[in-house]
Design a protein around this motif. Structure first.
Motif, short mmCIF file in Angstrom:
data_model
loop_
_atom_site.label_atom_id
_atom_site.label_comp_id
_atom_site.label_asym_id
_atom_site.label_seq_id
_atom_site.Cartn_x
_atom_site.Cartn_y
_atom_site.Cartn_z
N LYS A 97 0.81 -1.22 0.00
CA LYS A 97 0.00 0.00 0.00
C LYS A 97 0.84 1.27 0.00
N SER A 98 2.07 1.17 0.48
CA SER A 98 2.92 2.36 0.52
C SER A 98 4.34 2.00 0.09
N GLY B 155 1.24 -0.62 -16.36
CA GLY B 155 -0.02 -1.24 -16.74
C GLY B 155 -0.70 -1.94 -15.57
N VAL B 156 -0.64 -1.34 -14.40
CA VAL B 156 -1.26 -1.94 -13.21
C VAL B 156 -2.39 -1.04 -12.73
N ARG B 157 -3.28 -1.62 -11.93
CA ARG B 157 -4.38 -0.84 -11.36
C ARG B 157 -3.95 -0.04 -10.16
N HIS B 158 -3.20 -0.69 -9.30
CA HIS B 158 -2.86 -0.05 -8.03
C HIS B 158 -1.37 0.27 -7.97
N VAL B 159 -1.06 1.52 -7.67
CA VAL B 159 0.31 1.94 -7.42
C VAL B 159 0.35 2.44 -5.98
N PRO B 160 1.31 1.96 -5.19
CA PRO B 160 1.34 2.36 -3.78
C PRO B 160 1.54 3.86 -3.59
N GLU B 161 1.13 4.34 -2.43
CA GLU B 161 1.34 5.74 -2.06
C GLU B 161 2.84 5.98 -1.92
N LEU B 162 3.34 6.99 -2.60
CA LEU B 162 4.77 7.28 -2.59
C LEU B 162 5.12 8.32 -1.54
N THR B 163 6.19 8.07 -0.83
CA THR B 163 6.78 9.09 0.04
C THR B 163 8.27 9.14 -0.30
N PHE B 164 8.80 10.33 -0.30
CA PHE B 164 10.21 10.52 -0.63
C PHE B 164 10.99 10.90 0.61
N ALA B 165 12.22 10.43 0.67
CA ALA B 165 13.11 10.75 1.79
C ALA B 165 14.51 10.97 1.23
N ILE B 166 15.24 11.85 1.88
CA ILE B 166 16.62 12.14 1.46
C ILE B 166 17.53 11.07 2.02
N ASP B 167 18.36 10.51 1.17
CA ASP B 167 19.33 9.49 1.59
C ASP B 167 20.69 10.17 1.74
#
Length: 145
Positions: free
Chosen positions: A58-59, A96-108
């Motif tokens: 989901k994420s 080509g998918v239905r569900h893409v997880p919720e994206l969160t970005f973080a600095i590495d």
């Protein structure tokens, strides 16, 4: 007295493999977008270092390494968070998918941290060499009577 024992089943190999493939695809697609498709001026030159997908799918957390100052890191993070919807839509279209997880970005910051540690370890080694030369130089100067 009854006690319940919870048995945690190991995750199936196929599911782990699938999650790894999805994370790898996310890395490739987001890297391609960062290289030229996102036109936000806040986004500094950067690259994806790691993508961690949650077990449920989901994420997803995307770690970004930014070449630049801390101000550029912050502005890049703001720009990427603003472009999350566009990135998710593009990934959905390309994969080509239905569900893409919720994206969160973080600095590495691991690359900068490791470079700093290498620098400090190099300094320590130089100090040890200097101390070894001094101590060997002093023992040569002192002659037994």
């Amino acid at each position: 007295m009854l006690t319940r024992h919870t048995v945690v089943m190991p995750e199936q190999r196929a599911r782990t493999y699938h999650r790894g493939r999805v994370a790898s695809t996310f890395t490739e697609e987001i890297t391609a977008m960062l290289e030229g498709e996102l036109s936000d001026p806040r986004i500094a030159p950067c690259h994806v270092t790691e993508v961690v997908l949650a077990p449920g799918g989901k994420s997803c957390r995307v770690f970004i390494a930014v070449t630049g100052s801390e101000e550029e890191e912050n502005s890049t993070l703001e720009g990427l968070m603003a472009a999350r919807g566009f990135i998710r839509t593009e990934i959905r279209y390309r994969m080509g998918v239905r569900h893409v997880p919720e994206l969160t970005f973080a600095i590495d910051r691991s690359e900068k941290t490791s470079a700093r540690m290498d620098e400090l370890l190099g300094r320590m080694e130089k100090r040890r060499e200097k101390l070894a030369k001094r101590s060997s130089g002093q023992s040569k100067n002192v002659e037994p009577a």
